[in-house]
Design an enzyme around this catalytic site. Sequence first.
Site, PDB file in Angstrom:
ATOM      1  N   GLU A  57     -11.216   4.110 -36.674  1.00  0.00           N
ATOM      2  CA  GLU A  57     -10.611   3.567 -35.003  1.00  0.00           C
ATOM      3  C   GLU A  57     -10.479   4.862 -34.076  1.00  0.00           C
ATOM      4  OE1 GLU A  57      -9.558  -0.089 -36.818  1.00  0.00           O
ATOM      5  OE2 GLU A  57     -11.266  -0.222 -37.692  1.00  0.00           O
TER       6      GLU A  57
ATOM      7  N   LYS B 105      -4.046  -2.942 -38.718  1.00  0.00           N
ATOM      8  CA  LYS B 105      -4.404  -3.535 -37.216  1.00  0.00           C
ATOM      9  C   LYS B 105      -4.167  -3.384 -36.459  1.00  0.00           C
ATOM     10  CE  LYS B 105      -9.006  -2.026 -39.612  1.00  0.00           C
ATOM     11  NZ  LYS B 105     -10.801  -1.707 -40.041  1.00  0.00           N
TER      12      LYS B 105
ATOM     13  N   HIS C  77      -7.893   7.080 -38.068  1.00  0.00           N
ATOM     14  CA  HIS C  77      -8.161   6.485 -39.227  1.00  0.00           C
ATOM     15  C   HIS C  77      -9.615   6.209 -37.321  1.00  0.00           C
ATOM     16  CE1 HIS C  77     -10.375   2.220 -38.715  1.00  0.00           C
ATOM     17  NE2 HIS C  77      -9.323   2.081 -40.254  1.00  0.00           N
TER      18      HIS C  77
ATOM     19  N   GLY D  19     -15.153  -3.169 -41.558  1.00  0.00           N
ATOM     20  CA  GLY D  19     -15.127  -5.002 -40.825  1.00  0.00           C
ATOM     21  C   GLY D  19     -16.026  -5.240 -40.897  1.00  0.00           C
TER      22      GLY D  19
ATOM     23  N   ASN E 251      -3.988  -1.978 -43.471  1.00  0.00           N
ATOM     24  CA  ASN E 251      -3.751  -2.053 -42.402  1.00  0.00           C
ATOM     25  C   ASN E 251      -4.150  -2.718 -41.842  1.00  0.00           C
ATOM     26  OD1 ASN E 251      -4.162  -0.471 -39.732  1.00  0.00           O
ATOM     27  ND2 ASN E 251      -6.327   0.934 -40.385  1.00  0.00           N
TER      28      ASN E 251
END
Length: 262
Positions: free
Chosen positions: A101, A14, A99, A177, A12
Site C-alpha cells: 500500500e 493499517k 508495504h 484484503g 498490521n
Amino acid sequence: MAQVRKYLIAGNWKMNKTASDGADLIKGIIQEVGEQTEVGVAVCPPFTGLETAAEILEGVNNISLGAQNMHPEPEGAYTGEISAAMLRTLYVSFVILGHSERREYFGESDAFINQKVLAALESNLKPILCVGETLEQREDGHTLSVVSRQVNEGLKDVPKDKADQVVIAYEPIWAIGTGKTATPEMAQEVHGEIRSILVQLFGEATAKKIRILYGGSMKPANADELLAMKDIDGGLIGGASLDAKSFGKLVSSALAASRATA
Ligand code: 13P
C-alpha cells in the site's frame, strides 16, 4: 519450519483503531495470547496508538510493538514523517517497511525502502520488509523476478551481522484484503525462492535464521496449512488482526505448527 526460527505472528492494523479502541484490542490480545513465549507476537497500530500501546504492554514480555512505516532520515524538514529514534522512544521493536500500500499509494521505490531498512537496522529496529507481486505480474509469469528484485534491492548493503534482525513478509497483492489466499504450495514456492536469495546474500547459516512471513487474507481457517510449509515462518495479518479472538487463534495455529516441528 525448522526450529532455528521462532514463528512470528504480527498484526498490521493499517489505518484502523483510535488510540482508545486500540487499547481495548491490545487488552483482548493479551488475554488471548496468554503466557506462551514459543511464538513471537507483535502488534503494529497506527502512530497515534503507539504510546498508549506501549503503556499497556509495559511488563508484557511476549508481545512486541511495531510501527507501520518510518522515514530514513534521523530528523529534519520532512513534514508528516516519523524517524526511527522517535519510534525507539515508544519501545517499538519492529517496523513494517515497503508495504504494497505504501509502494502503490505513496510511490515508494525499492531504493527508498532500502534506505529505510538500513536506517531501521542502524537504530536497532527490526524491519519487516514487504514484497509481493500484482495479479498481472503473476499472470504474466513474473512473480519470482519481481519478488527477487524487491528482496535484493530492499536488502542492498545490509551488513551480514545484522541480517538476522530482518523479517521478510511475502504478500501477494492480489491476496491482500480480497479473501483470496495463495495456496500453501504457491506461497512456499515464493518463500523458497526468497530463502535462496537470502543464502546468496548472507550465506546459509544466516539465511536460516531470517523469518519469512506470509501475508494476504491469512485467517484462522487457512493458517494451519500455510504455517505447515517449510519456509513459512509466520504471518503478517491485516483484517484478522483487528479482532482479538481471530488474532489469538492465529497465534495458537503457529504454536501448534511450532510444536509439530519441534
Ligand atoms: P489482510 O490480512 O487484510 O489481507 O492484509 C494483509 C496485509 O496487507 C498485512 O500487511
